[in-house]
Design an enzyme around this catalytic site. Structure first.
Site, PDB file in Angstrom:
ATOM      1  N   LEU A   6     -21.450  -2.866   3.956  1.00 48.92           N
ATOM      2  CA  LEU A   6     -22.396  -3.726   4.667  1.00 48.92           C
ATOM      3  C   LEU A   6     -21.604  -4.756   5.449  1.00 48.92           C
ATOM      4  O   LEU A   6     -20.769  -5.466   4.882  1.00 48.92           O
ATOM      5  CB  LEU A   6     -23.356  -4.405   3.692  1.00 48.92           C
ATOM      6  N   SER A  11     -23.287  -7.002  16.307  1.00 47.01           N
ATOM      7  CA  SER A  11     -23.808  -6.740  17.657  1.00 47.01           C
ATOM      8  C   SER A  11     -22.704  -6.693  18.707  1.00 47.01           C
ATOM      9  O   SER A  11     -22.915  -6.170  19.807  1.00 47.01           O
ATOM     10  CB  SER A  11     -24.859  -7.788  18.044  1.00 47.01           C
ATOM     11  N   SER A  12     -21.525  -7.221  18.384  1.00 48.91           N
ATOM     12  CA  SER A  12     -20.427  -7.237  19.352  1.00 48.91           C
ATOM     13  C   SER A  12     -19.109  -7.480  18.634  1.00 48.91           C
ATOM     14  O   SER A  12     -19.070  -7.722  17.421  1.00 48.91           O
ATOM     15  CB  SER A  12     -20.654  -8.339  20.406  1.00 48.91           C
ATOM     16  N   TYR A 151     -15.380 -26.092  13.665  1.00 48.59           N
ATOM     17  CA  TYR A 151     -15.088 -24.688  13.373  1.00 48.59           C
ATOM     18  C   TYR A 151     -13.996 -24.575  12.314  1.00 48.59           C
ATOM     19  O   TYR A 151     -14.115 -23.808  11.358  1.00 48.59           O
ATOM     20  CB  TYR A 151     -14.675 -23.979  14.655  1.00 48.59           C
TER      21      TYR A 151
END
Length: 200
Positions: A6, A11-12, A151
């Site tokens: 999983l 998506s990218s 970040y």
């Protein structure tokens, strides 16, 4: 019976490439993303490579979404052998430029999302006596980088959580690892630029 992988954030970029690589390696690959309508590039790449992926909705910012997705995978496939925590969001700004809502979103995606998905799969892995959890952090989780404050804080937090978990998980057969890439030329770079104050 195929092993099940999983992967979040497929998506990218790294997530998309990872999903295809796991499928090519013979895994039943559950490729998750917040919006499955964005799965076009993944499906096209998988078709070119001659593999299939099982695309499902999973929003790492939502505890309900995480719980629902993991439960459905365990119900349908019986196991999660490998979890790849890949979903993430970049943000470039100095500390004094970063509002608290911006900080909270960076932490929500990059740290709490990893925490949620890991917490959701651990009981099944512990019961099975095996499993592997791989979290994609960053070189920014090893070294603080100017103008990358939020970040880096989130990635440092992931590193600490996984380092603390690893010896405990190993006692019941689960291996924990982190991957710390430097800059990678993917769509992630564009999304960082769009979300940062300088782009506003």
């Amino acid at each position: 019976m195929s092993r099940v992988a999983l992967i979040t954030g497929t998506s990218s970029g790294i997530g998309l490439a990872s999903a295809v690589a796991f499928a090519k390696a013979g895994f039943r690959t559950v490729a998750t993303m917040r919006d499955p309508e964005k799965a076009g590039p993944l499906r096209e790449r998988a078709a070119r490579e001659g593999v299939s992926v099982d695309v499902r909705a999973l929003d790492v910012e939502s505890a309900e979404s995480v719980a629902h997705c993991i439960a459905s995978v365990l119900r349908d496939l019986g196991t999660v052998d490998v979890l790849v925590n890949n979903a993430g969001a970049g943000f470039v700004a100095a500390l004094e430029q970063t509002s608290e809502p911006e900080l909270r979103r960076v932490m929500e995606v990059n740290f709490f999302g990893v925490w949620r998905t890991t917490q959701a799969v651990l009981p099944a892995m512990r019961a099975a006596g095996r499993g592997r959890i791989v979290s994609v952090t960053s070189v920014g989780g090893l070294f603080g980088q100017p103008f990358n404050d939020a970040y880096c804080a989130a990635k440092f937090a992931v590193e600490g959580a996984m380092e603390a978990l690893a010896p405990v998980a190993a006692r019941f057969g689960v291996q924990v690892a982190v991957i710390e890439p430097g800059p990678v030329n993917t769509e992630f770079v564009g999304s960082v630029q769009k979300s940062s104050p300088a782009a506003a």
